[in-house]
Enzyme design. Structure first.
Site, PDB file in Angstrom:
ATOM      1  N   GLY A 207       0.795  -1.216   0.000  1.00 17.43           N
ATOM      2  CA  GLY A 207       0.000   0.000   0.000  1.00 17.43           C
ATOM      3  C   GLY A 207       0.833   1.275   0.000  1.00 17.43           C
ATOM      4  CG  ASP A 232      -6.375 -10.228  -4.696  1.00 22.39           C
ATOM      5  OD1 ASP A 232      -7.482  -9.769  -4.369  1.00 22.39           O
ATOM      6  OD2 ASP A 232      -6.198 -11.421  -5.024  1.00 22.39           O
ATOM      7  CG  LEU A 233      -2.887  -2.591  -3.165  1.00 19.16           C
ATOM      8  CD1 LEU A 233      -2.677  -1.850  -4.481  1.00 19.16           C
ATOM      9  CD2 LEU A 233      -3.382  -1.648  -2.083  1.00 19.16           C
ATOM     10  CG  ASP A 234       0.945  -3.324  -3.577  1.00 23.10           C
ATOM     11  OD1 ASP A 234       1.080  -2.995  -4.767  1.00 23.10           O
ATOM     12  OD2 ASP A 234       0.864  -2.512  -2.640  1.00 23.10           O
ATOM     13  CD  GLU A 235      -1.468 -10.147  -1.429  1.00 24.13           C
ATOM     14  OE1 GLU A 235      -0.759 -11.107  -1.742  1.00 24.13           O
ATOM     15  OE2 GLU A 235      -1.680  -9.810  -0.242  1.00 24.13           O
TER      16      GLU A 235
END
Length: 290
Positions: A207, A232-235
């Site tokens: 994030g 999926d954020l930063d996944e």
């Protein structure tokens, strides 16, 4: 996708990448097929993943057959092994769209490497939600597209981005410190074609403001992670990571300055490996043939 079809009778270097369920005979079948079509294998790498049960292979081969002939032969072989595969001319420049906000270091680095270091991409445009990078784009003769993004205009901005991808025949999108979160719909539309650089060594410090998070935790290493973008954020599947050693004397501003060089290195390697068809997806992970 933009493709190249060499003239018949012209020896061409091809790159073949493939994945399929692991089983005996795959390498022999692929090598035999290429030999039958006059191919001379110049590089070959393979890996069987015991976790997923999948087999991965990347082959560079010189042959004087046309793309149509090689693709027809591979299409005949593929069902035997439930094989996913791609074939391309080795070294062909991948049509690439950069997305940036205000930070210039990653955009500048990729543009410089394309111009001076043989990075095999063709940067066909730079999209930004700000105008700060317009002069940099002009310096490198890259078409600049200002697409503002607000909460109310996000859907329209993403629709414009997809229009540019279509109009410019874009094969790869690079988020070069583009400080916007892409919607799930956009991530699905461009699945496997978007690389992001996150200014942290994921999975830690996801994030916003990761350097401040890292400083607060007193880390001894800072890093950057280049990964494919998913909903999926930063996944997303990680392609490359790099680190720099730091100590307690370093403030947040120091970490940011040091981190920018780490970001450039990691992103450039990830983009190169993607463009050279060295990255194959293995579920939520990647296989990278360096």
């Amino acid at each position: 996708m933009t493709t190249s079809t060499p003239a018949p009778g012209t020896a061409t270097s091809w790159v073949l990448s493939l994945s399929c369920p692991d089983q005996p005979g795959i390498v022999a079948a692929v090598a035999g097929l290429l030999a039958e079509h006059g191919g001379n294998i110049t590089e070959s790498q393979q890996f069987g993943d015991p976790l997923s049960g999948l087999f991965f292979m990347r082959v560079e081969v010189t042959a004087d057959r046309t793309r149509e002939e090689l693709e027809a032969a591979l299409a005949d072989l593929a069902p035997r092994f439930s094989m996913d595969w791609s074939l391309d001319v080795a070294g062909r420049k991948v049509r690439t769209l950069l997305l940036g906000s205000t930070a210039a270091h990653c955009v500048n680095d990729l543009a410089f490497r394309q111009r001076s270091e043989g990075l095999p991409i063709d940067i066909v445009g730079l999209v930004s939600n700000h105008t700060a990078l317009a002069d940099l784009a002009a310096f490198y003769d890259i078409p600049f597209h200002h697409v503002p993004v607000t909460k109310d205009t996000k859907a329209a901005a993403e629709a414009r981005l997809l229009e540019l991808v279509e109009e410019l025949d874009v094969e790869l999108v690079v988020l070069a410190r583009y400080m916007q979160i892409l919607s799930d719909d956009l991530c699905r539309a461009l699945a496997g074609r978007v690389i992001n650089i996150h200014h942290s060594f994921l999975p830690s410090f996801k994030g916003a403001r990761p350097y401040a998070q890292a400083h607060d935790r007193g880390v001894k290493l800072i890093g950057a992670t280049a990964h494919y973008v998913t909903g999926d954020l930063d996944e997303g599947p990680i392609i490359e990571q790099d680190v720099e050693r730091v100590d307690h004397t370093r403030g947040v501003a120091d970490l940011v300055a040091l981190g920018q060089d780490v970001e450039r290195r990691a992103l450039a390697r990830a983009v190169r490996w993607h463009a050279e068809h060295r990255v194959l997806l293995d579920g939520h992970r990647t296989i990278v043939f360096r």
